[in-house]
Motif scaffolding. Structure first.
Motif, PDB file in Angstrom:
ATOM      1  N   PRO A   1       0.817  -1.224   0.000  1.00  0.00           N
ATOM      2  CA  PRO A   1       0.000   0.000   0.000  1.00  0.00           C
ATOM      3  C   PRO A   1       0.847   1.269   0.000  1.00  0.00           C
ATOM      4  N   THR A   2       0.307   2.279  -0.639  1.00  0.00           N
ATOM      5  CA  THR A   2       0.998   3.570  -0.684  1.00  0.00           C
ATOM      6  C   THR A   2       0.803   4.365   0.601  1.00  0.00           C
ATOM      7  N   GLY A   3      -0.398   4.243   1.199  1.00  0.00           N
ATOM      8  CA  GLY A   3      -0.797   5.078   2.328  1.00  0.00           C
ATOM      9  C   GLY A   3       0.216   5.211   3.453  1.00  0.00           C
ATOM     10  N   PRO A   4       0.768   4.111   3.981  1.00  0.00           N
ATOM     11  CA  PRO A   4       1.720   4.235   5.096  1.00  0.00           C
ATOM     12  C   PRO A   4       3.053   4.880   4.693  1.00  0.00           C
ATOM     13  N   LEU A   5       3.354   4.862   3.386  1.00  0.00           N
ATOM     14  CA  LEU A   5       4.680   5.304   2.936  1.00  0.00           C
ATOM     15  C   LEU A   5       4.723   6.766   2.496  1.00  0.00           C
ATOM     16  N   TYR A   6       3.671   7.210   1.856  1.00  0.00           N
ATOM     17  CA  TYR A   6       3.782   8.441   1.065  1.00  0.00           C
ATOM     18  C   TYR A   6       2.524   9.292   1.172  1.00  0.00           C
ATOM     19  N   SER A   7       2.738  10.612   1.201  1.00  0.00           N
ATOM     20  CA  SER A   7       1.623  11.553   1.209  1.00  0.00           C
ATOM     21  C   SER A   7       1.525  12.216  -0.160  1.00  0.00           C
ATOM     22  N   PRO A   8       0.498  11.882  -0.955  1.00  0.00           N
ATOM     23  CA  PRO A   8       0.373  12.493  -2.296  1.00  0.00           C
ATOM     24  C   PRO A   8       0.189  14.009  -2.228  1.00  0.00           C
ATOM     25  N   GLU A   9      -0.515  14.483  -1.174  1.00  0.00           N
ATOM     26  CA  GLU A   9      -0.741  15.921  -1.060  1.00  0.00           C
ATOM     27  C   GLU A   9       0.570  16.678  -0.884  1.00  0.00           C
ATOM     28  N   GLU A  10       1.439  16.127  -0.004  1.00  0.00           N
ATOM     29  CA  GLU A  10       2.730  16.780   0.275  1.00  0.00           C
ATOM     30  C   GLU A  10       3.805  16.375  -0.730  1.00  0.00           C
ATOM     31  N   LYS A  11       3.519  15.304  -1.467  1.00  0.00           N
ATOM     32  CA  LYS A  11       4.488  14.748  -2.432  1.00  0.00           C
ATOM     33  C   LYS A  11       5.821  14.377  -1.767  1.00  0.00           C
ATOM     34  N   GLU A  12       5.706  13.777  -0.581  1.00  0.00           N
ATOM     35  CA  GLU A  12       6.901  13.329   0.134  1.00  0.00           C
ATOM     36  C   GLU A  12       6.558  12.145   1.035  1.00  0.00           C
ATOM     37  N   MET A  13       7.600  11.432   1.473  1.00  0.00           N
ATOM     38  CA  MET A  13       7.385  10.284   2.344  1.00  0.00           C
ATOM     39  C   MET A  13       6.874  10.734   3.705  1.00  0.00           C
ATOM     40  N   LYS A  14       6.106   9.857   4.324  1.00  0.00           N
ATOM     41  CA  LYS A  14       5.564  10.157   5.646  1.00  0.00           C
ATOM     42  C   LYS A  14       6.653  10.000   6.717  1.00  0.00           C
ATOM     43  N   PRO A  15       6.534  10.737   7.839  1.00  0.00           N
ATOM     44  CA  PRO A  15       7.561  10.680   8.900  1.00  0.00           C
ATOM     45  C   PRO A  15       7.850   9.266   9.401  1.00  0.00           C
TER      46      PRO A  15
END
Length: 559
Positions: free
Chosen positions: A109-123
């Protein structure tokens, strides 16, 4: 309609992935994706564990144009939408692709890894990948050189990278960021950039393969199976680190001892534990193991603390080794491979020999008898140094090495609180017992005598009586027998005089005796009283301590 809606709620809560199907030739069908279906699903799913969505544009055989221009803004608006696939159920166009992407959305899944809105990886993803980078950076120089990158590649994907492939990877990073490559190695920023690129290009499986190899679950938490592998300990057995585990821990020490002073400064220790979610060692550790004059944990003290943790709480040790990546670096199935389960103690007694390397000595005595001083003296601290220890940093354990007949063994001292009526099985379970009394206090010995008669009179556990504070004037003890007569009556060693009020580090002879008695509990008191026996043990301790120090100095020169 109510029944249908309830069914949708029930199914959405149980689903791993949801496909929302619309008709590419029907504008109202597309509008219902955002006006009805996504709100309906969101209403009945947990916000913290949103189910990934796949948009499916059906009936593509009826139109010549694509609906993607209309769908893209919707995908950008809702982060839970993984992808969109246009297909035709009539002629089976892209049907297999639809289920491929649905499966991929569950497994990667993309959700835990990446924020499309911010266009960057999640903390949380950055935190996990940073830990992986630090573990893979075997020399702790802040870059992954070609050898480290190849080891990482082999570990995660079971195949090495060809030299040209390595250069191609680094060139991609160089073109996109100035500080991604340093000294021809990949920096942390470059490492994170590569994974961001993988995700942005739809190669989530690459990042997920790395994360799962290093023990992470779908929520980017280390799994219980990774941290706590199945490990059973039979009764009357203890746990110790094996040779390979000590080699691994030595390499970790070398990795973080940047100034090569054979001790870990507070900053070096903090750096070492950055791969942990919390600081595992408190300030009491500095009073549990050997430290240098600055109070920093020495190489010997560092190994001693790991030995202590393994002996007292092997599950905690497995957890700590998991954070350090033991199974990955050592290429083992789990960190359980680092642990040796010793033979049942009763079998050792029957065979009159043991292969154990760690022995426990419980130290009992009345309040103020000198137990704490006895523990600290084992770590080389005289009374003057002990007075600098803060009460809130006091430790009830002390562990270090002794040498018996040329064999290096760990002796673990445990100070038992002086609650005579409520001594637990854990307070009594040990390899040798120390009963400490203050020779200057006339009421001190009585506690030792009562404890011995109640708990150890018929025990097979060796006992030694320590006459502490022997630098002070000896008072007559208010007990029916003098300490010496008590020892004679019960066939014990005479009270062993001890003081830590010395100019230099206190003598360690008594600790060698305790380790010897723990190793040979089957020997008679006459054997143990033999001057030849103690001379051989003491000479062995001195010779091998000198040899050990010389070998360690040679090792430092190589480093």
């Amino acid at each position: 309609m109510v029944l249908f809606t309830s069914l949708i709620f029930s199914l959405s809560a149980q689903a791993n992935v949801i496909c929302i199907v619309y008709s590419v030739n029907n504008k109202k069908s597309i509008e219902k994706v955002t006006s009805h279906w996504i709100p309906l699903i969101s209403e009945r799913t947990d916000k913290d564990s949103r189910v990934p969505l796949i948009l499916v544009g059906n009936k593509s055989d009826l139109v010549e144009h694509s609906s993607m221009e209309t769908i893209l803004p919707i995908m950008n608006q809702y982060s839970e939408i993984e992808t969109c696939v246009e297909c035709s159920a009539k002629n089976l166009k892209n049907i297999s692709e639809l289920f491929y992407y649905a499966q991929k959305a569950v497994l990667h899944p993309t959700g835990p890894l990446y924020s499309p809105e911010e266009k960057e990886m999640k903390p949380s993803c950055i935190k996990a990948l940073t830990r992986i980078f630090k573990i893979s950076d075997l020399d702790n120089d802040g870059i992954l050189n070609d050898n480290e990158l190849n080891f990482f590649q082999r570990t995660c994907f079971n195949i090495p990278l060809a030299p040209q492939a390595l250069e191609d990877v680094k060139n991609v990073v160089r073109k996109n960021m100035s500080d991604g490559v340093k000294d021809n190695g990949l920096t942390l920023k470059g490492f994170l950039f590569l994974h961001t690129l993988f995700i942005q290009r739809g190669r989530h499986e690459t990042t997920w393969t790395v994360l799962r190899r290093f023990g992470y679950d779908d929520d980017l938490e280390l799994t219980q199976e990774y941290l706590f592998p199945l490990f059973k300990i039979p009764p009357d057995c203890t746990t110790e680190l094996n040779h390979n585990a000590y080699l691994f821990l030595q390499s970790v020490f070398d990795k973080y001892d940047k100034d090569r002073d054979c001790a870990l400064s507070p900053d070096e220790l903090k750096d070492l534990f950055k791969v942990f979610p919390y600081m595992p060692w408190g300030p009491d550790v500095n009073n549990t193991v050997c430290t240098n004059e600055q109070g920093w944990i020495t190489y010997q003290g560092y190994l001693s603390q790991w030995t202590l943790t393994t002996y007292l709480d092997v599950q905690r040790c497995l957890e700590y080794l998991g954070y350090l990546g033991y199974s990955i670096i050592q290429e083992q199935e789990s960190q359980a491979a680092a642990i040796t389960i010793t033979r049942n103690k009763r079998i050792d007694l029957q065979k009159k020999q043991t292969q154990r390397g760690v022995f426990r000595c419980n130290v009992l005595g009345a309040r103020g008898s000198g137990k704490s001083g006895f523990l600290q003296a084992f770590l080389g601290r005289n009374l003057a140094r002990q007075k600098r220890i803060r009460e809130d940093r006091k430790s009830y354990y002390a562990i270090s090495t002794t040498y018996v007949y040329g064999q290096e063994k760990y002796l673990l001292l445990h100070e038992v609180l002086p609650d005579f009526e409520f001594l637990s099985e854990a307070d009594l379970a040990c390899d040798v017992v120390c009963l400490v009394y203050d020779i200057s206090n006339p009421r001190s010995f009585e506690y030792c005598a009562k404890v011995y008669k109640k708990h150890f009179l018929d025990s097979k556990t060796p006992c030694v009586i320590i006459a502490a504070k022997s630098d002070l004037h000896e008072a007559r003890q208010y007990y029916s027998l003098s300490p010496l007569d008590f020892c004679r009556k019960h066939k014990l060693h005479p009270p062993q005089l001890f003081t830590c009020n010395t100019d230099e580090a206190p003598s360690k002879d008594i600790y060698t005796k305790l380790t010897t008695m723990a190793m040979y509990p089957h020997m008679t008191q006459a054997d143990l009283k033999s001057s030849t026996f103690w001379l051989r043990a003491s000479v062995g301790a001195t010779v091998f301590a000198v040899l050990g120090f010389a070998m360690y100095k040679a090792l430092l020169k190589q480093r």
